[in-house]
Design a protein around this motif. Sequence first.
Motif, PDB file in Angstrom:
ATOM      1  N   PHE A 137     -18.492 -42.848  45.952  1.00 16.50           N
ATOM      2  CA  PHE A 137     -17.050 -43.071  45.801  1.00 16.50           C
ATOM      3  C   PHE A 137     -16.552 -44.258  46.631  1.00 16.50           C
ATOM      4  CE2 PHE A 137     -17.351 -38.883  43.964  1.00 16.50           C
ATOM      5  CZ  PHE A 137     -16.329 -38.841  43.027  1.00 16.50           C
ATOM      6  N   CYS A 138     -17.473 -45.036  47.176  1.00 19.29           N
ATOM      7  CA  CYS A 138     -17.148 -46.250  47.960  1.00 19.29           C
ATOM      8  C   CYS A 138     -16.236 -45.960  49.150  1.00 19.29           C
ATOM      9  CB  CYS A 138     -16.536 -47.329  47.073  1.00 19.29           C
ATOM     10  SG  CYS A 138     -17.682 -47.994  45.880  1.00 19.29           S
ATOM     11  N   LEU A 139     -16.553 -44.922  49.874  1.00 20.12           N
ATOM     12  CA  LEU A 139     -15.753 -44.541  51.034  1.00 20.12           C
ATOM     13  C   LEU A 139     -16.465 -44.952  52.311  1.00 20.12           C
ATOM     14  CD1 LEU A 139     -14.865 -40.898  49.917  1.00 20.12           C
ATOM     15  CD2 LEU A 139     -13.671 -43.034  49.367  1.00 20.12           C
ATOM     16  N   THR A 140     -15.707 -45.426  53.276  1.00 23.28           N
ATOM     17  CA  THR A 140     -16.304 -45.795  54.561  1.00 23.28           C
ATOM     18  C   THR A 140     -16.536 -44.535  55.386  1.00 23.28           C
ATOM     19  OG1 THR A 140     -14.195 -46.075  55.695  1.00 23.28           O
ATOM     20  CG2 THR A 140     -15.105 -48.018  54.561  1.00 23.28           C
ATOM     21  N   LYS A 141     -17.565 -44.587  56.190  1.00 20.95           N
ATOM     22  CA  LYS A 141     -17.898 -43.467  57.072  1.00 20.95           C
ATOM     23  C   LYS A 141     -16.734 -43.186  58.029  1.00 20.95           C
ATOM     24  CE  LYS A 141     -21.967 -42.042  59.614  1.00 20.95           C
ATOM     25  NZ  LYS A 141     -23.265 -42.494  60.132  1.00 20.95           N
ATOM     26  N   LYS A 142     -16.121 -44.266  58.524  1.00 24.55           N
ATOM     27  CA  LYS A 142     -15.052 -44.174  59.522  1.00 24.55           C
ATOM     28  C   LYS A 142     -13.817 -43.423  59.007  1.00 24.55           C
ATOM     29  CE  LYS A 142     -12.261 -47.169  62.449  1.00 24.55           C
ATOM     30  NZ  LYS A 142     -11.976 -48.551  62.825  1.00 24.55           N
ATOM     31  N   LEU A 143     -13.521 -43.522  57.702  1.00 18.28           N
ATOM     32  CA  LEU A 143     -12.299 -42.924  57.150  1.00 18.28           C
ATOM     33  C   LEU A 143     -12.558 -41.694  56.276  1.00 18.28           C
ATOM     34  CD1 LEU A 143     -10.309 -46.152  56.186  1.00 18.28           C
ATOM     35  CD2 LEU A 143      -9.983 -44.657  58.180  1.00 18.28           C
ATOM     36  N   THR A 144     -13.756 -41.103  56.394  1.00 20.86           N
ATOM     37  CA  THR A 144     -14.101 -39.973  55.523  1.00 20.86           C
ATOM     38  C   THR A 144     -14.407 -38.721  56.321  1.00 20.86           C
ATOM     39  OG1 THR A 144     -15.027 -41.531  53.927  1.00 20.86           O
ATOM     40  CG2 THR A 144     -15.617 -39.220  53.652  1.00 20.86           C
ATOM     41  N   ASP A 145     -13.815 -37.624  55.890  1.00 22.87           N
ATOM     42  CA  ASP A 145     -14.078 -36.303  56.465  1.00 22.87           C
ATOM     43  C   ASP A 145     -14.722 -35.423  55.404  1.00 22.87           C
ATOM     44  OD1 ASP A 145     -12.693 -36.889  58.960  1.00 22.87           O
ATOM     45  OD2 ASP A 145     -10.855 -36.793  57.758  1.00 22.87           O
ATOM     46  N   PHE A 146     -15.492 -34.434  55.857  1.00 22.78           N
ATOM     47  CA  PHE A 146     -16.115 -33.456  54.972  1.00 22.78           C
ATOM     48  C   PHE A 146     -15.506 -32.091  55.279  1.00 22.78           C
ATOM     49  CE2 PHE A 146     -19.727 -36.446  56.033  1.00 22.78           C
ATOM     50  CZ  PHE A 146     -19.608 -37.196  54.870  1.00 22.78           C
ATOM     51  N   ASP A 147     -15.114 -31.374  54.250  1.00 26.88           N
ATOM     52  CA  ASP A 147     -14.476 -30.077  54.456  1.00 26.88           C
ATOM     53  C   ASP A 147     -15.040 -29.070  53.462  1.00 26.88           C
ATOM     54  OD1 ASP A 147     -12.810 -28.073  55.319  1.00 26.88           O
ATOM     55  OD2 ASP A 147     -10.978 -28.946  54.488  1.00 26.88           O
ATOM     56  N   MET A 148     -15.653 -28.009  53.989  1.00 27.31           N
ATOM     57  CA  MET A 148     -16.164 -26.966  53.112  1.00 27.31           C
ATOM     58  C   MET A 148     -14.990 -26.156  52.572  1.00 27.31           C
ATOM     59  SD  MET A 148     -19.193 -24.334  53.600  1.00 27.31           S
ATOM     60  CE  MET A 148     -19.372 -22.944  52.520  1.00 27.31           C
ATOM     61  N   ASP A 149     -15.005 -25.924  51.280  1.00 33.53           N
ATOM     62  CA  ASP A 149     -13.946 -25.181  50.600  1.00 33.53           C
ATOM     63  C   ASP A 149     -14.632 -24.120  49.737  1.00 33.53           C
ATOM     64  OD1 ASP A 149     -11.998 -24.305  48.737  1.00 33.53           O
ATOM     65  OD2 ASP A 149     -10.938 -26.213  48.855  1.00 33.53           O
ATOM     66  N   PHE A 150     -14.344 -22.866  49.993  1.00 33.92           N
ATOM     67  CA  PHE A 150     -15.017 -21.779  49.269  1.00 33.92           C
ATOM     68  C   PHE A 150     -14.766 -21.821  47.765  1.00 33.92           C
ATOM     69  CE2 PHE A 150     -15.105 -20.023  53.586  1.00 33.92           C
ATOM     70  CZ  PHE A 150     -16.469 -19.779  53.673  1.00 33.92           C
ATOM     71  N   HIS A 151     -13.730 -22.515  47.359  1.00 36.78           N
ATOM     72  CA  HIS A 151     -13.472 -22.683  45.924  1.00 36.78           C
ATOM     73  C   HIS A 151     -14.661 -23.358  45.230  1.00 36.78           C
ATOM     74  CE1 HIS A 151     -11.285 -23.530  42.199  1.00 36.78           C
ATOM     75  NE2 HIS A 151     -11.696 -24.777  42.311  1.00 36.78           N
ATOM     76  N   TYR A 152     -15.381 -24.213  45.964  1.00 37.52           N
ATOM     77  CA  TYR A 152     -16.480 -24.979  45.382  1.00 37.52           C
ATOM     78  C   TYR A 152     -17.866 -24.385  45.651  1.00 37.52           C
ATOM     79  CZ  TYR A 152     -12.815 -28.384  44.652  1.00 37.52           C
ATOM     80  OH  TYR A 152     -11.663 -29.005  44.260  1.00 37.52           O
ATOM     81  N   THR A 153     -17.938 -23.187  46.194  1.00 36.87           N
ATOM     82  CA  THR A 153     -19.246 -22.581  46.400  1.00 36.87           C
ATOM     83  C   THR A 153     -19.870 -22.191  45.070  1.00 36.87           C
ATOM     84  OG1 THR A 153     -18.249 -20.424  46.792  1.00 36.87           O
ATOM     85  CG2 THR A 153     -18.759 -21.726  48.738  1.00 36.87           C
ATOM     86  N   LEU A 154     -21.185 -22.206  45.047  1.00 40.21           N
ATOM     87  CA  LEU A 154     -21.904 -21.896  43.814  1.00 40.21           C
ATOM     88  C   LEU A 154     -21.674 -20.464  43.378  1.00 40.21           C
ATOM     89  CD1 LEU A 154     -25.371 -23.569  44.447  1.00 40.21           C
ATOM     90  CD2 LEU A 154     -23.542 -24.361  42.949  1.00 40.21           C
ATOM     91  N   LYS A 155     -21.574 -20.275  42.084  1.00 40.08           N
ATOM     92  CA  LYS A 155     -21.476 -18.932  41.506  1.00 40.08           C
ATOM     93  C   LYS A 155     -22.868 -18.544  41.034  1.00 40.08           C
ATOM     94  CE  LYS A 155     -16.958 -19.074  41.841  1.00 40.08           C
ATOM     95  NZ  LYS A 155     -16.727 -20.125  42.765  1.00 40.08           N
ATOM     96  N   PRO A 156     -23.241 -17.283  41.167  1.00 36.43           N
ATOM     97  CA  PRO A 156     -24.575 -16.859  40.714  1.00 36.43           C
ATOM     98  C   PRO A 156     -24.729 -16.944  39.205  1.00 36.43           C
ATOM     99  CG  PRO A 156     -23.273 -14.967  41.387  1.00 36.43           C
ATOM    100  CD  PRO A 156     -22.464 -16.194  41.706  1.00 36.43           C
ATOM    101  N   ILE A 157     -25.927 -17.295  38.775  1.00 30.73           N
ATOM    102  CA  ILE A 157     -26.239 -17.328  37.340  1.00 30.73           C
ATOM    103  C   ILE A 157     -26.524 -15.912  36.895  1.00 30.73           C
ATOM    104  CG2 ILE A 157     -27.833 -18.183  35.597  1.00 30.73           C
ATOM    105  CD1 ILE A 157     -28.290 -20.611  37.427  1.00 30.73           C
ATOM    106  N   ILE A 158     -25.832 -15.488  35.869  1.00 31.16           N
ATOM    107  CA  ILE A 158     -25.977 -14.109  35.371  1.00 31.16           C
ATOM    108  C   ILE A 158     -27.102 -14.032  34.357  1.00 31.16           C
ATOM    109  CG2 ILE A 158     -24.825 -12.244  34.162  1.00 31.16           C
ATOM    110  CD1 ILE A 158     -22.191 -13.353  35.307  1.00 31.16           C
TER     111      ILE A 158
END
Length: 124
Positions: free
Chosen positions: A103-124
């Motif tokens: 996404f062409c983002l600089t390391k200096k201006l980028t944060d990482f945030d875990m969001d449970f909305h994006y956690t994997l769902k199990p394959i049924i």
Amino acid sequence: MQNCTKPSVGIWWFYCDKIPFADPVEVEKGQPYGDCITGLSDHADFWDKLEASGELTKIPEHLRTEYFYISRGRVVFHKDTGRFTILHGGLKKSELNKIRKFFCLTKKLTDFDMDFHYTLKPII
């Protein structure tokens, strides 16, 4: 890999150490969402477009039925701080840095945030 020249926001999927699908858009062309700028697509609708175009053949068949069977997330830009956040469901820092570069983002201006909305769902 995307050839970008400006920082982008939007949705992405990560599978087998790469980004098979994404919908990046330059920040200036993004969609306002509160104090943030986000991409133009949501995962469910974009997945349907990928399916219709035949793009889902890039991943194994058993993962194609639902958009949440592979890692996914979103990049947003915060207007008030001028920083980017990569929202994800639990990726390693090396994987997140690949997304940051995509996404062409600089390391200096980028944060990482875990969001449970994006956690994997199990394959049924």
